[in-house]
Design a protein around this motif. Sequence first.
Motif, mmCIF file in Angstrom:
data_model
loop_
_atom_site.group_PDB
_atom_site.id
_atom_site.type_symbol
_atom_site.label_atom_id
_atom_site.label_comp_id
_atom_site.label_asym_id
_atom_site.label_seq_id
_atom_site.Cartn_x
_atom_site.Cartn_y
_atom_site.Cartn_z
ATOM 1 N N PHE A 116 101.504 40.940 11.733
ATOM 2 C CA PHE A 116 101.937 40.771 11.177
ATOM 3 C C PHE A 116 103.199 39.703 10.889
ATOM 4 C CE2 PHE A 116 104.361 40.406 7.015
ATOM 5 C CZ PHE A 116 104.177 38.794 6.765
ATOM 6 N N LYS A 117 103.011 38.574 11.354
ATOM 7 C CA LYS A 117 104.635 38.128 11.522
ATOM 8 C C LYS A 117 105.618 37.296 10.584
ATOM 9 C CE LYS A 117 107.260 34.373 14.265
ATOM 10 N NZ LYS A 117 107.042 33.875 15.304
ATOM 11 N N GLY A 118 106.462 37.915 9.316
ATOM 12 C CA GLY A 118 107.395 37.714 8.746
ATOM 13 C C GLY A 118 107.879 36.087 8.691
ATOM 14 N N GLU A 119 107.564 35.833 7.631
ATOM 15 C CA GLU A 119 107.281 34.347 7.532
ATOM 16 C C GLU A 119 108.555 33.905 6.769
ATOM 17 O OE1 GLU A 119 103.773 33.390 5.478
ATOM 18 O OE2 GLU A 119 102.653 33.681 7.187
ATOM 19 N N GLN A 120 109.559 34.835 5.946
ATOM 20 C CA GLN A 120 110.289 34.790 5.000
ATOM 21 C C GLN A 120 111.882 35.695 5.142
ATOM 22 O OE1 GLN A 120 109.163 34.541 0.828
ATOM 23 N NE2 GLN A 120 107.781 32.622 1.294
ATOM 24 N N GLU A 121 112.659 35.490 4.741
ATOM 25 C CA GLU A 121 113.879 36.593 4.523
ATOM 26 C C GLU A 121 113.756 38.046 3.832
ATOM 27 O OE1 GLU A 121 118.413 37.001 4.000
ATOM 28 O OE2 GLU A 121 117.913 34.926 3.761
ATOM 29 N N GLY A 122 113.361 38.578 4.612
ATOM 30 C CA GLY A 122 112.648 40.871 3.868
ATOM 31 C C GLY A 122 111.432 40.230 4.210
ATOM 32 N N ASP A 123 110.927 39.500 4.949
ATOM 33 C CA ASP A 123 109.691 40.180 5.894
ATOM 34 C C ASP A 123 109.743 41.103 7.015
ATOM 35 O OD1 ASP A 123 108.546 39.080 3.027
ATOM 36 O OD2 ASP A 123 107.826 37.340 5.040
ATOM 37 N N ILE A 126 105.371 43.310 11.709
ATOM 38 C CA ILE A 126 104.819 44.471 12.078
ATOM 39 C C ILE A 126 103.872 44.334 13.427
ATOM 40 C CG2 ILE A 126 105.300 45.807 10.277
ATOM 41 C CD1 ILE A 126 102.653 45.074 9.529
ATOM 42 N N GLN A 127 103.530 45.486 14.534
ATOM 43 C CA GLN A 127 102.356 45.142 15.447
ATOM 44 C C GLN A 127 101.352 46.113 15.246
ATOM 45 O OE1 GLN A 127 103.033 43.030 17.312
ATOM 46 N NE2 GLN A 127 104.667 42.220 16.988
ATOM 47 N N MET A 128 100.005 45.215 15.988
ATOM 48 C CA MET A 128 98.560 46.651 15.662
ATOM 49 C C MET A 128 99.276 48.017 16.113
ATOM 50 S SD MET A 128 95.308 45.517 16.201
ATOM 51 C CE MET A 128 95.322 45.322 18.198
ATOM 52 N N GLY A 129 98.604 49.336 15.167
ATOM 53 C CA GLY A 129 99.167 50.257 15.775
ATOM 54 C C GLY A 129 99.934 50.963 15.028
ATOM 55 N N GLU A 130 101.539 50.133 14.830
ATOM 56 C CA GLU A 130 102.221 50.699 14.550
ATOM 57 C C GLU A 130 102.285 51.536 13.504
ATOM 58 O OE1 GLU A 130 106.952 49.720 13.737
ATOM 59 O OE2 GLU A 130 105.544 48.003 14.053
ATOM 60 N N VAL A 131 102.964 52.802 12.948
ATOM 61 C CA VAL A 131 103.081 53.587 11.863
ATOM 62 C C VAL A 131 103.924 53.181 11.581
ATOM 63 C CG1 VAL A 131 102.945 55.652 10.972
ATOM 64 C CG2 VAL A 131 101.500 55.104 13.050
ATOM 65 N N ASN A 138 105.193 48.112 -4.818
ATOM 66 C CA ASN A 138 104.696 47.008 -5.554
ATOM 67 C C ASN A 138 103.123 46.121 -6.538
ATOM 68 O OD1 ASN A 138 107.892 47.258 -5.266
ATOM 69 N ND2 ASN A 138 107.986 44.907 -3.648
ATOM 70 N N GLU A 139 103.536 45.824 -7.014
ATOM 71 C CA GLU A 139 101.480 45.938 -8.142
ATOM 72 C C GLU A 139 101.272 44.109 -7.625
ATOM 73 O OE1 GLU A 139 101.914 45.648 -12.316
ATOM 74 O OE2 GLU A 139 102.990 47.764 -12.305
ATOM 75 N N ASP A 140 102.255 43.404 -6.623
ATOM 76 C CA ASP A 140 101.862 42.225 -5.734
ATOM 77 C C ASP A 140 101.169 42.086 -4.533
ATOM 78 O OD1 ASP A 140 104.369 43.127 -4.700
ATOM 79 O OD2 ASP A 140 105.525 40.881 -4.954
ATOM 80 N N GLY A 141 101.213 43.624 -3.775
ATOM 81 C CA GLY A 141 99.873 43.795 -3.134
ATOM 82 C C GLY A 141 101.193 43.357 -2.177
ATOM 83 N N TRP A 142 102.875 43.142 -1.873
ATOM 84 C CA TRP A 142 103.836 43.472 -1.112
ATOM 85 C C TRP A 142 104.523 44.763 -1.230
ATOM 86 C CZ3 TRP A 142 104.422 39.744 3.213
ATOM 87 C CH2 TRP A 142 103.410 38.804 3.177
ATOM 88 N N TRP A 143 104.500 45.842 -0.252
ATOM 89 C CA TRP A 143 105.221 46.969 -0.044
ATOM 90 C C TRP A 143 106.342 47.103 0.941
ATOM 91 C CZ3 TRP A 143 100.591 50.945 0.535
ATOM 92 C CH2 TRP A 143 99.126 50.971 -0.170
ATOM 93 N N LEU A 144 107.218 47.851 0.378
ATOM 94 C CA LEU A 144 108.603 47.968 1.355
ATOM 95 C C LEU A 144 107.917 49.044 2.042
ATOM 96 C CD1 LEU A 144 111.754 47.267 1.766
ATOM 97 C CD2 LEU A 144 112.602 48.945 -0.278
ATOM 98 N N ALA A 145 108.101 48.805 3.541
ATOM 99 C CA ALA A 145 108.106 50.179 4.564
ATOM 100 C C ALA A 145 109.361 49.556 5.889
ATOM 101 C CB ALA A 145 107.183 49.665 5.468
#
Length: 607
Positions: A116-123, A126-131, A138-145
């Motif tokens: 997933f490539k960050g589209e907005q500021e604050g995103d 991440i790469q596949m296989g990363e932990v 958050n309830e909107d489906g976006w988690w702080l990682a």
Amino acid sequence: MPPKRQGPLQTVQRETDDIKRQVTTILSYTFFICSALKADEPAPVGNYEQRKMEEERRLRGFEEKLLVLVQDEEEESEEESVEDEEEDDDEEDVVTKTMEQIPESGTATYMVISAFKGEQEGDLTIQMGEVLAILSKNEDGWWLAQDSKGSKGLVPKTYLKVPSRYSDQEEDDEETSEDEELESKRKQSSNWDCVRRAITEIDATDVLSAMGAIPAGFRSSTLSKLLDEGITYRASHYIQPELSQSKLSFKDLFRDPDTGKRTARTSLTLTLWSCKSIPTPGVGVQVLSRHIRLCAFDGTQVLSNIHTIRATCNANNVKTWSFSPRMTGNLPSLLDGDCFLRCNSDAPELGILFELGVTYIRNSTGERGDLSCGWAFLKLFDTNGAPVPHRTYELLVHGGTPYEKDVEVDPSLTRGGTGMFQQMMLSRKLPKLFLKLKSPNVRTRSQLSALPDTLVGSLSSIHLLVLHRQLLADILLMDRATMQNADLICSPLLATFPEIMDQSDLLDALRKSWLEAESNMKRSEKRDLPLLKRTFVRVYMDNIYPLLYSADLPPPRWADEMVENQRARVIFNSSLEPFHTHTPDSPPRHQAFDISQLTYDLLCMAQ
């Protein structure tokens, strides 16, 4: 009388005489078996010596493969101990490296299943296989990682999964030893399983071909096997909405705001006319159905659902198949030669694959099967990428499978002289498929634009699919609280409509009921789209929905005349006496209720 000598020559002579007697006995027994088989199923056998040599070569091939597998088995048993030690060391290194990537935190850890490539500021990119370590959800489906480098940001939860392998490491270590032991046993028996299958599993097509009951170019149906594997190549799968890559929105429900349509690379209609000079199976095989299966194809894989059209033929000329070019009255859509095709693939070899097939039953054993009588391919774009012209095409039918080249359906048809006149006469005997590509008119083009980007079906049912598609867009795009809401949707029509896509007789019943409802509507009512949608839902719920779960309606079975007639009687009786008009003295019988009959789960049903 002098005693018999016991020298080596006499010993060899006695053994030779014994072998001759055994061979004579075996030949007599073989002749008896062949006579019995010929009496049970009198199939004509031609070129016996040639077939005998082919069977001998086939048996020698099995013997050579058996010897190779035995040698491989002995070599694998010697190398297995060394490989197991190396694999154990490699697995320990992989586990150590992966555990080092997990951030040291008391929070929950998740593994990334897609980049997933960050589209907005604050995103957070991440790469596949990363932990990742999840700091908050958050309830909107976006988690702080937080990743292993300490960077923090928001990521969509649909890109993550729980790394269960490392959560209970001790239990997994115990299970790993058992799994390795089972895996080693499976490796030891895998080669012998291949040998057993090669010896015991004989394809029915090979048996019929060896007996001379079918032409040499016939094969087991490739597209029928794909249909039997599940719903992947069925219309019920392709009629469902397609999710975007993020799984947070829909890919094919939104239309162009300027034109109000969705364009696809290929969107056309075609008409099947006839098939000529199609060879027939021989004695001992009864044909239950003659049909054509078609789909979008790029030379290597099927790109759409597989649509089936049944052919009819005259008893005096079974080598000529014909199709119904126009649907009128109560003719079933299974005979509809008018089809539509939509495909959005950008493959340069995109085209339409036609497989001519028969469903048969053997008189002696009662065994059913599907044979391919040949195939034809119509490429839809030329070498420059321009669409081929819309006209009538005469396609040569090839034998074998779509992945075989230069195979004739029946080699005996091409035997003859080499002169020009002889070649012209032979070309008239070759099997051919006649069809016509057509450019859809304005109304049909507008209806096609409302359908999924990839779909093949009957042109007579396109208006039903458009209404279903409009209801699907209303419920999924307008009636939901938020686009991220994935709760179950109470809609019996959406939950069950895909099922009738795979049952053409129920689709015909819906078409007939809808035509009757439209005939009773005024012209102004037909232009009222919300009214049309409500009427369509009412017609479906009154006439088709109860049939799906009626205990009197047997499950569909392809090319079974008894089952087809029984289903036709139940559907016809329901049209005379709708389910809502039943009296308490004669209530309809239904199957056991299940919640899936009422609820639509878009996460499970969407593509």
